[in-house]
Design a protein around this motif. Structure first.
Motif, PDB file in Angstrom:
ATOM      1  N   TYR A  64    -133.440 -36.847 -42.600  1.00 26.24           N
ATOM      2  CA  TYR A  64    -132.579 -37.753 -41.824  1.00 26.24           C
ATOM      3  C   TYR A  64    -132.709 -37.480 -40.326  1.00 26.24           C
ATOM      4  CZ  TYR A  64    -128.948 -34.162 -41.135  1.00 26.24           C
ATOM      5  OH  TYR A  64    -128.255 -33.042 -40.749  1.00 26.24           O
ATOM      6  N   ILE A  65    -133.285 -36.307 -39.989  1.00 23.52           N
ATOM      7  CA  ILE A  65    -133.718 -36.053 -38.612  1.00 23.52           C
ATOM      8  C   ILE A  65    -135.251 -36.090 -38.686  1.00 23.52           C
ATOM      9  CG2 ILE A  65    -133.756 -34.378 -36.708  1.00 23.52           C
ATOM     10  CD1 ILE A  65    -131.053 -33.284 -37.908  1.00 23.52           C
ATOM     11  N   GLN A 100    -130.039 -25.555 -36.058  1.00 26.88           N
ATOM     12  CA  GLN A 100    -129.158 -26.552 -36.697  1.00 26.88           C
ATOM     13  C   GLN A 100    -127.746 -26.003 -36.899  1.00 26.88           C
ATOM     14  OE1 GLN A 100    -129.712 -29.616 -36.817  1.00 26.88           O
ATOM     15  NE2 GLN A 100    -131.871 -29.670 -36.305  1.00 26.88           N
ATOM     16  N   SER A 101    -127.208 -26.151 -38.105  1.00 28.57           N
ATOM     17  CA  SER A 101    -125.789 -25.832 -38.308  1.00 28.57           C
ATOM     18  C   SER A 101    -125.431 -24.359 -38.127  1.00 28.57           C
ATOM     19  CB  SER A 101    -125.357 -26.238 -39.718  1.00 28.57           C
ATOM     20  OG  SER A 101    -125.079 -27.607 -39.746  1.00 28.57           O
ATOM     21  N   LYS A 104    -123.233 -23.466 -35.289  1.00 24.24           N
ATOM     22  CA  LYS A 104    -121.774 -23.681 -35.329  1.00 24.24           C
ATOM     23  C   LYS A 104    -121.001 -22.359 -35.324  1.00 24.24           C
ATOM     24  CE  LYS A 104    -122.402 -27.980 -37.999  1.00 24.24           C
ATOM     25  NZ  LYS A 104    -122.513 -28.528 -39.360  1.00 24.24           N
ATOM     26  N   PHE A 133    -121.376 -31.977 -45.650  1.00 22.30           N
ATOM     27  CA  PHE A 133    -121.108 -31.468 -44.302  1.00 22.30           C
ATOM     28  C   PHE A 133    -120.846 -32.546 -43.264  1.00 22.30           C
ATOM     29  CE2 PHE A 133    -125.219 -32.496 -42.484  1.00 22.30           C
ATOM     30  CZ  PHE A 133    -126.130 -32.382 -43.533  1.00 22.30           C
ATOM     31  N   ASN A 152    -119.652 -30.785 -39.770  1.00 25.88           N
ATOM     32  CA  ASN A 152    -119.987 -31.472 -38.513  1.00 25.88           C
ATOM     33  C   ASN A 152    -118.760 -31.854 -37.694  1.00 25.88           C
ATOM     34  OD1 ASN A 152    -122.532 -31.148 -39.483  1.00 25.88           O
ATOM     35  ND2 ASN A 152    -123.156 -33.289 -39.248  1.00 25.88           N
ATOM     36  N   ASN A 203    -122.790 -38.737 -36.496  1.00 24.33           N
ATOM     37  CA  ASN A 203    -121.993 -37.766 -35.736  1.00 24.33           C
ATOM     38  C   ASN A 203    -121.178 -38.456 -34.640  1.00 24.33           C
ATOM     39  OD1 ASN A 203    -122.719 -35.534 -37.231  1.00 24.33           O
ATOM     40  ND2 ASN A 203    -124.495 -35.055 -35.957  1.00 24.33           N
ATOM     41  N   TYR A 227    -123.356 -30.848 -28.778  1.00 28.01           N
ATOM     42  CA  TYR A 227    -123.508 -30.365 -30.163  1.00 28.01           C
ATOM     43  C   TYR A 227    -124.952 -30.586 -30.652  1.00 28.01           C
ATOM     44  CZ  TYR A 227    -123.392 -30.881 -35.248  1.00 28.01           C
ATOM     45  OH  TYR A 227    -123.692 -30.800 -36.588  1.00 28.01           O
ATOM     46  N   CYS A 231    -127.685 -27.681 -31.824  1.00 22.85           N
ATOM     47  CA  CYS A 231    -128.383 -27.694 -33.117  1.00 22.85           C
ATOM     48  C   CYS A 231    -129.899 -27.641 -32.929  1.00 22.85           C
ATOM     49  CB  CYS A 231    -128.033 -28.957 -33.911  1.00 22.85           C
ATOM     50  SG  CYS A 231    -126.340 -28.973 -34.521  1.00 22.85           S
ATOM     51  N   TYR A 279    -121.571 -25.139 -47.091  1.00 24.81           N
ATOM     52  CA  TYR A 279    -120.963 -26.444 -47.367  1.00 24.81           C
ATOM     53  C   TYR A 279    -120.447 -26.514 -48.794  1.00 24.81           C
ATOM     54  CZ  TYR A 279    -123.253 -27.168 -43.039  1.00 24.81           C
ATOM     55  OH  TYR A 279    -123.655 -27.019 -41.757  1.00 24.81           O
ATOM     56  N   SER A 295    -126.043 -21.725 -43.358  1.00 19.39           N
ATOM     57  CA  SER A 295    -127.322 -22.419 -43.501  1.00 19.39           C
ATOM     58  C   SER A 295    -127.466 -23.477 -42.411  1.00 19.39           C
ATOM     59  CB  SER A 295    -127.359 -23.115 -44.858  1.00 19.39           C
ATOM     60  OG  SER A 295    -126.351 -24.114 -44.879  1.00 19.39           O
ATOM     61  N   VAL A 297    -129.977 -27.262 -41.688  1.00 18.52           N
ATOM     62  CA  VAL A 297    -130.953 -28.169 -42.306  1.00 18.52           C
ATOM     63  C   VAL A 297    -132.383 -27.956 -41.789  1.00 18.52           C
ATOM     64  CG1 VAL A 297    -129.393 -30.008 -43.061  1.00 18.52           C
ATOM     65  CG2 VAL A 297    -130.306 -30.048 -40.728  1.00 18.52           C
ATOM     66  N   GLY A 322    -128.038 -29.315 -48.837  1.00 22.40           N
ATOM     67  CA  GLY A 322    -128.601 -29.100 -47.500  1.00 22.40           C
ATOM     68  C   GLY A 322    -128.911 -27.641 -47.198  1.00 22.40           C
ATOM     69  N   ASN A 323    -129.051 -26.820 -48.259  1.00 21.39           N
ATOM     70  CA  ASN A 323    -129.298 -25.390 -48.068  1.00 21.39           C
ATOM     71  C   ASN A 323    -130.707 -25.022 -48.546  1.00 21.39           C
ATOM     72  OD1 ASN A 323    -126.516 -24.956 -47.295  1.00 21.39           O
ATOM     73  ND2 ASN A 323    -125.982 -25.136 -49.475  1.00 21.39           N
TER      74      ASN A 323
HETATM   75  O1  DON Z   1    -125.460 -32.647 -37.258  1.00 22.83           O
HETATM   76  C1  DON Z   1    -126.326 -32.523 -38.121  1.00 22.83           C
HETATM   77  O2  DON Z   1    -126.354 -33.232 -39.115  1.00 22.83           O
HETATM   78  C2  DON Z   1    -127.360 -31.443 -37.920  1.00 22.83           C
HETATM   79  N1  DON Z   1    -127.621 -31.249 -36.541  1.00 22.83           N
HETATM   80  C3  DON Z   1    -126.896 -30.148 -38.504  1.00 22.83           C
HETATM   81  C4  DON Z   1    -126.527 -30.215 -39.961  1.00 22.83           C
HETATM   82  C5  DON Z   1    -126.824 -29.002 -40.717  1.00 22.83           C
HETATM   83  O3  DON Z   1    -127.599 -28.152 -40.344  1.00 22.83           O
HETATM   84  C6  DON Z   1    -126.211 -28.916 -42.041  1.00 22.83           C
HETATM   85  N2  DON Z   1    -126.780 -27.806 -42.743  1.00 22.83           N
HETATM   86  N3  DON Z   1    -126.920 -27.418 -43.788  1.00 22.83           N
END
Ligand code: DON
Length: 351
Positions: A64-65, A100-101, A104, A133, A152, A203, A227, A231, A279, A295, A297, A322-323
């Motif tokens: 998705y990214i 990434q996450s 956080k 998440f 998020n 987001n 944010y 990430c 998550y 974790s 993504v 997502g792990n």
């Molecule tokens: O905001 C997001 O969706 C990503 N930048 C980060 C999400 C993420 O890493 C969730 N992880 N497991």
């Protein structure tokens, strides 16, 4: 001197001699943690884990990214940094991937540094969402709306708490803080940032939902942008393990000796990681592994063994929640073999 006494004296002398000469030539620096593991304890287990899981092809890169979809899904690296600054590595530990996450966790630490843990708890809270998440439904349904700093919505809210005269000052403060935890200057991966900024409508929607409930504390889109940058910070497995080891070491970076995170904030951070670090996979993780972890993504996971050290694993293919699949397998294996499960009395040596 009687024969008996002579025998006793020579025994004592030989014991002293053995004690003197058995000190290893490459003796390590003084140990600062009484529970940091010995290198030889860890080395064999890490190698076993690497061999056991290197050919596991389960999971799929995040897509998705767009940038993340084209990262080589065969990359696989393991790094351990102990509280007495031993570093053990195996595999692709120089490759810089997006944090990434996992970011956080460290923005949470910075927010507590700035305004105190109580204020952060009041403004964001720390409750499990039981949802994915990026869930907007959690924002609507939950009494606190933010959930916790590791999903998020709660993370964007936490980022909005960081002070600064403008977005640039806030962002630089965050990047410097992460760098202090890593013990090296970290950098934004510009391509990841651009890829994510072009696709982060979800987001942005979360940020406006938070605004509806007065749970975002700066401009919503500015907060999402900062944010998104946090990430997109690049780390390799060693840098990530060192960030984790800073948490394991009461907030002191074991390589620089700097107190980066307040000692009293560590239990808040680690308990939040236990509750929500993976998550909607967090409950199973606590059941099976029993270590606070986080974790991202990008394929990284860092797990903390308080007082002992941290293990960071990077392998891009993810499970449904997502792990990283391989990272979970490796950490579980190593934690089992080394008796790290925090909930097990044997983790502190009780037989
Ligand atoms: O905001 C997001 O969706 C990503 N930048 C980060 C999400 C993420 O890493 C969730 N992880 N497991």
């Amino acid at each position: 001197m009687s024969v008996k006494r002579q025998v006793r004296t020579s025994l004592v002398l030989s014991v002293i001699a053995v004690m003197c000469f058995s000190v290893p030539v490459n003796a390590q620096a003084p140990r600062t943690s009484p529970v940091a593991p010995r290198r030889e304890q860890v080395e064999a287990v890490v190698r076993e884990a690497y061999e056991k899981f290197k050919n596991d092809n389960n999971g799929k890169n995040a897509d998705y990214i767009p940038y993340l979809a084209q990262v080589d899904s065969k990359l696989f690296g393991i790094a351990i940094v102990t509280t007495d600054n031993q570093v053990l590595t195996l595999g692709d530990v120089k490759y810089s991937f997006s944090i990434q996450s996992i970011s956080k966790v460290f923005t949470l630490a910075l927010a507590m540094e700035e305004m105190g843990a109580d204020k952060v708890f009041q403004k964001v809270g720390s409750e499990p969402t039981g949802r994915p998440f990026n869930s907007p439904l959690a924002v609507v349904d939950m009494a606190t709306h933010t959930g916790n700093p590791l999903v998020n919505a709660g993370a964007i809210s936490t980022t909005s708490l960081i002070s600064g005269k403008d977005a640039n000052e806030k962002w630089n403060k965050i990047l410097n803080f992460y760098s202090q935890a890593a013990g090296e200057k970290l950098q934004l991966i510009d391509e990841v940032y651009k890829s994510e900024a072009a696709t982060n409508t979800g987001n942005k929607a979360l940020s406006y939902l938070l605004a509806k409930y007065d749970r975002i504390y700066a401009d919503p889109f500015e907060s999402v942008d900062i944010y998104t940058k946090q990430c997109s910070v690049g780390v390799n497995a060693v840098q990530l393990a060192r960030m984790g080891a800073t948490l394991a070491n009461n907030g002191i970076n074991p390589s620089t000796g700097e107190q980066v995170i307040k000692r009293e904030d560590i239990p808040h951070i680690l308990s939040t990681m236990t509750m929500a670090g993976l998550y909607d996979g967090s409950g199973g993780w606590a059941w099976n592994v029993g270590l606070p972890a986080k974790s991202g993504v990008g394929g990284g996971i860092v797990a903390i063994a308080p007082g002992k050290g941290a293990i960071a694993v990077f392998a891009p293919p993810l499970d449904e929640a997502g792990n990283s699949v391989k990272a979970q397998e490796v950490i579980k294996y190593v934690a089992d073999k080394l008796n790290y499960n925090l909930y097990s009395p044997s983790s502190v040596g009780l037989k």
